[in-house]
Design a protein around this motif. Sequence first.
Motif, PDB file in Angstrom:
ATOM      1  N   LEU A  30       8.886  -0.061 -78.013  1.00  0.00           N
ATOM      2  CA  LEU A  30       7.724   0.749 -78.362  1.00  0.00           C
ATOM      3  C   LEU A  30       6.670   0.552 -77.269  1.00  0.00           C
ATOM      4  N   ALA A  31       6.313   1.632 -76.601  1.00  0.00           N
ATOM      5  CA  ALA A  31       5.299   1.555 -75.541  1.00  0.00           C
ATOM      6  C   ALA A  31       3.917   1.672 -76.184  1.00  0.00           C
ATOM      7  N   VAL A  32       3.125   0.614 -76.085  1.00  0.00           N
ATOM      8  CA  VAL A  32       1.810   0.585 -76.734  1.00  0.00           C
ATOM      9  C   VAL A  32       0.766   1.156 -75.767  1.00  0.00           C
ATOM     10  N   SER A  33       0.348   2.385 -76.073  1.00  0.00           N
ATOM     11  CA  SER A  33      -0.436   3.171 -75.112  1.00  0.00           C
ATOM     12  C   SER A  33      -1.929   3.214 -75.428  1.00  0.00           C
ATOM     13  N   LYS A  34      -2.399   2.378 -76.342  1.00  0.00           N
ATOM     14  CA  LYS A  34      -3.824   2.420 -76.709  1.00  0.00           C
ATOM     15  C   LYS A  34      -4.705   2.250 -75.478  1.00  0.00           C
ATOM     16  N   GLU A  38      -3.318  10.024 -71.076  1.00  0.00           N
ATOM     17  CA  GLU A  38      -2.153  10.846 -71.409  1.00  0.00           C
ATOM     18  C   GLU A  38      -1.228  11.035 -70.218  1.00  0.00           C
ATOM     19  N   SER A  39      -1.778  10.958 -69.000  1.00  0.00           N
ATOM     20  CA  SER A  39      -0.928  11.111 -67.816  1.00  0.00           C
ATOM     21  C   SER A  39       0.130  10.003 -67.749  1.00  0.00           C
ATOM     22  N   ASP A  40      -0.252   8.772 -68.133  1.00  0.00           N
ATOM     23  CA  ASP A  40       0.721   7.669 -68.165  1.00  0.00           C
ATOM     24  C   ASP A  40       1.805   7.936 -69.200  1.00  0.00           C
ATOM     25  N   ILE A  41       1.374   8.444 -70.362  1.00  0.00           N
ATOM     26  CA  ILE A  41       2.329   8.716 -71.441  1.00  0.00           C
ATOM     27  C   ILE A  41       3.307   9.810 -71.008  1.00  0.00           C
ATOM     28  N   ARG A  42       2.774  10.835 -70.336  1.00  0.00           N
ATOM     29  CA  ARG A  42       3.646  11.912 -69.844  1.00  0.00           C
ATOM     30  C   ARG A  42       4.676  11.389 -68.845  1.00  0.00           C
ATOM     31  N   GLU A  54       0.025   3.238 -81.173  1.00  0.00           N
ATOM     32  CA  GLU A  54      -1.428   3.324 -81.010  1.00  0.00           C
ATOM     33  C   GLU A  54      -2.097   2.533 -82.128  1.00  0.00           C
ATOM     34  N   ASN A  55      -3.338   2.091 -81.878  1.00  0.00           N
ATOM     35  CA  ASN A  55      -4.079   1.291 -82.856  1.00  0.00           C
ATOM     36  C   ASN A  55      -5.200   2.030 -83.554  1.00  0.00           C
ATOM     37  N   TYR A  56      -5.698   3.098 -82.935  1.00  0.00           N
ATOM     38  CA  TYR A  56      -6.890   3.753 -83.468  1.00  0.00           C
ATOM     39  C   TYR A  56      -6.538   5.182 -83.873  1.00  0.00           C
ATOM     40  N   VAL A  57      -6.926   5.545 -85.113  1.00  0.00           N
ATOM     41  CA  VAL A  57      -6.494   6.813 -85.689  1.00  0.00           C
ATOM     42  C   VAL A  57      -6.975   8.000 -84.864  1.00  0.00           C
ATOM     43  N   GLN A  58      -8.222   7.956 -84.449  1.00  0.00           N
ATOM     44  CA  GLN A  58      -8.755   9.113 -83.716  1.00  0.00           C
ATOM     45  C   GLN A  58      -8.018   9.333 -82.392  1.00  0.00           C
ATOM     46  N   GLU A  59      -7.796   8.233 -81.692  1.00  0.00           N
ATOM     47  CA  GLU A  59      -7.074   8.310 -80.422  1.00  0.00           C
ATOM     48  C   GLU A  59      -5.632   8.785 -80.641  1.00  0.00           C
ATOM     49  N   GLU A  62      -5.655  12.563 -81.333  1.00  0.00           N
ATOM     50  CA  GLU A  62      -5.928  13.348 -80.133  1.00  0.00           C
ATOM     51  C   GLU A  62      -4.704  13.421 -79.236  1.00  0.00           C
ATOM     52  N   LYS A  63      -4.102  12.278 -78.981  1.00  0.00           N
ATOM     53  CA  LYS A  63      -2.922  12.257 -78.111  1.00  0.00           C
ATOM     54  C   LYS A  63      -1.781  13.066 -78.725  1.00  0.00           C
ATOM     55  N   GLN A  64      -1.607  12.901 -80.028  1.00  0.00           N
ATOM     56  CA  GLN A  64      -0.516  13.631 -80.698  1.00  0.00           C
ATOM     57  C   GLN A  64      -0.699  15.130 -80.553  1.00  0.00           C
ATOM     58  N   SER A  65      -1.938  15.597 -80.591  1.00  0.00           N
ATOM     59  CA  SER A  65      -2.161  17.044 -80.546  1.00  0.00           C
ATOM     60  C   SER A  65      -1.927  17.608 -79.135  1.00  0.00           C
ATOM     61  N   HIS A  66      -2.055  16.772 -78.096  1.00  0.00           N
ATOM     62  CA  HIS A  66      -1.903  17.272 -76.725  1.00  0.00           C
ATOM     63  C   HIS A  66      -0.503  17.083 -76.164  1.00  0.00           C
ATOM     64  N   LEU A  67       0.216  16.106 -76.658  1.00  0.00           N
ATOM     65  CA  LEU A  67       1.455  15.681 -75.994  1.00  0.00           C
ATOM     66  C   LEU A  67       2.691  16.255 -76.690  1.00  0.00           C
ATOM     67  N   PRO A  68       3.859  16.173 -76.047  1.00  0.00           N
ATOM     68  CA  PRO A  68       5.070  16.806 -76.605  1.00  0.00           C
ATOM     69  C   PRO A  68       5.344  16.415 -78.054  1.00  0.00           C
ATOM     70  N   LYS A  69       5.809  17.403 -78.814  1.00  0.00           N
ATOM     71  CA  LYS A  69       5.929  17.226 -80.264  1.00  0.00           C
ATOM     72  C   LYS A  69       7.086  16.316 -80.662  1.00  0.00           C
ATOM     73  N   ASP A  70       8.000  16.025 -79.739  1.00  0.00           N
ATOM     74  CA  ASP A  70       9.104  15.147 -80.137  1.00  0.00           C
ATOM     75  C   ASP A  70       8.811  13.671 -79.848  1.00  0.00           C
ATOM     76  N   ILE A  71       7.582  13.350 -79.492  1.00  0.00           N
ATOM     77  CA  ILE A  71       7.193  11.939 -79.389  1.00  0.00           C
ATOM     78  C   ILE A  71       7.084  11.368 -80.792  1.00  0.00           C
ATOM     79  N   ARG A  72       7.603  10.160 -80.978  1.00  0.00           N
ATOM     80  CA  ARG A  72       7.458   9.458 -82.261  1.00  0.00           C
ATOM     81  C   ARG A  72       6.259   8.516 -82.152  1.00  0.00           C
TER      82      ARG A  72
END
Length: 230
Positions: A30-34, A38-42, A54-59, A62-72
Motif C-alpha cells: 500500500l503506497a501511503v500518499s498523504k 497527484e503527479s507522484d500518484i500518477r 491516505e489519512n485525511y478525509v478531505q485529501e 480530492e485525490k479520488q475525484s481527480h485520479l483514475p477510477k480504478d485506484i483502490r
Amino acid sequence: MVTENLEAVRREIRAHAEKAGRNPDDVLLLAVSKTKPESDIRALYEAGQRDFGENYVQELCEKQSHLPKDIRWHMIGHLQRNKVKYIAPFVALIHSVDSRALADTIEKEAAKAGRIIPVLIEVNVAGETTKFGVTPEEEPSLAGYIRSLSHVQLRGFMTSAPIVQDPEENRPVFRRLRQLSVDINRQSINNEKTDVLSMGMSDDFTVAVEEGSTCVRVGTRIFGARDYSR
Ligand SMILES: *Cc1c(COP(=O)(O)O)cnc(C)c1O
C-alpha cells in the motif's frame, strides 16, 4: 524517482517473504500518499500501482475525484464519524475502526451507498497512549460486534508499531497481532475469513513481512520525507 523507490520496496518485500517461506504475492504493498502530490500518484499508477493509502478525509476525497477510477483508496488514519459519509461511496478498505460507534456509522453510510464496506480493527498492541486503537483485550468483543453488522465486513486487523531505533524491536508487536488474528479466526463460527494483517511501515516493513503481514503501508520509502508545513 518514486517508481524506482517502489521497485526497491517491492524487491525487499519479495526477499523477506521468501526468507520467511512465504509467498510474496500474499503481501499487498500500500503506497501511503498523504501530503504527496497527484503527479507522484500518477507516476506510480503508470508503473502498475493501484492501492494507495491516505489519512485525511478531505485529501482522500480530492485525490479520488481527480485520479483514475480504478485506484483502490484505503483510509488508514483516525476516522471521525461525521466524515464517514464522504468516503463511504468509494473507499476500498478502512484500516482504522476502533469503536462500536464508528462501526455503527460505517454500517449506516454503507447501507445508504448500497455497499458492504470492508474494514480492519486497529489494535494498539504496544499500549502507547498517543495512539488510537483498541487494546488486545477489547479486540474480540469489537470483532464479534462488527461481524453482527450487515454492511460492514471485518477483514482483519491493523497496527502501527512504535517508532524504534532497530526494527527488530517491533517483532514482538507484529507477532502479537498475528496471534490475535489466529485466535479470532479459531473462534469464528461461520468461517468468515479475517485474514488481513495490515502492519509494517517504511522503517519496519521487512520485519513485519517476516512476521506474517499481508499489507505493508509504506510512505516515506516511496515518496520521500513528508513536509507538513505547507
Ligand atoms: C503515515 C502512515 C504510514 C506510512 O508511514 P511511513 O513511515 O512514511 O512509511 C503508515 N501507516 C499509517 C497509519 C500512517 O499514518
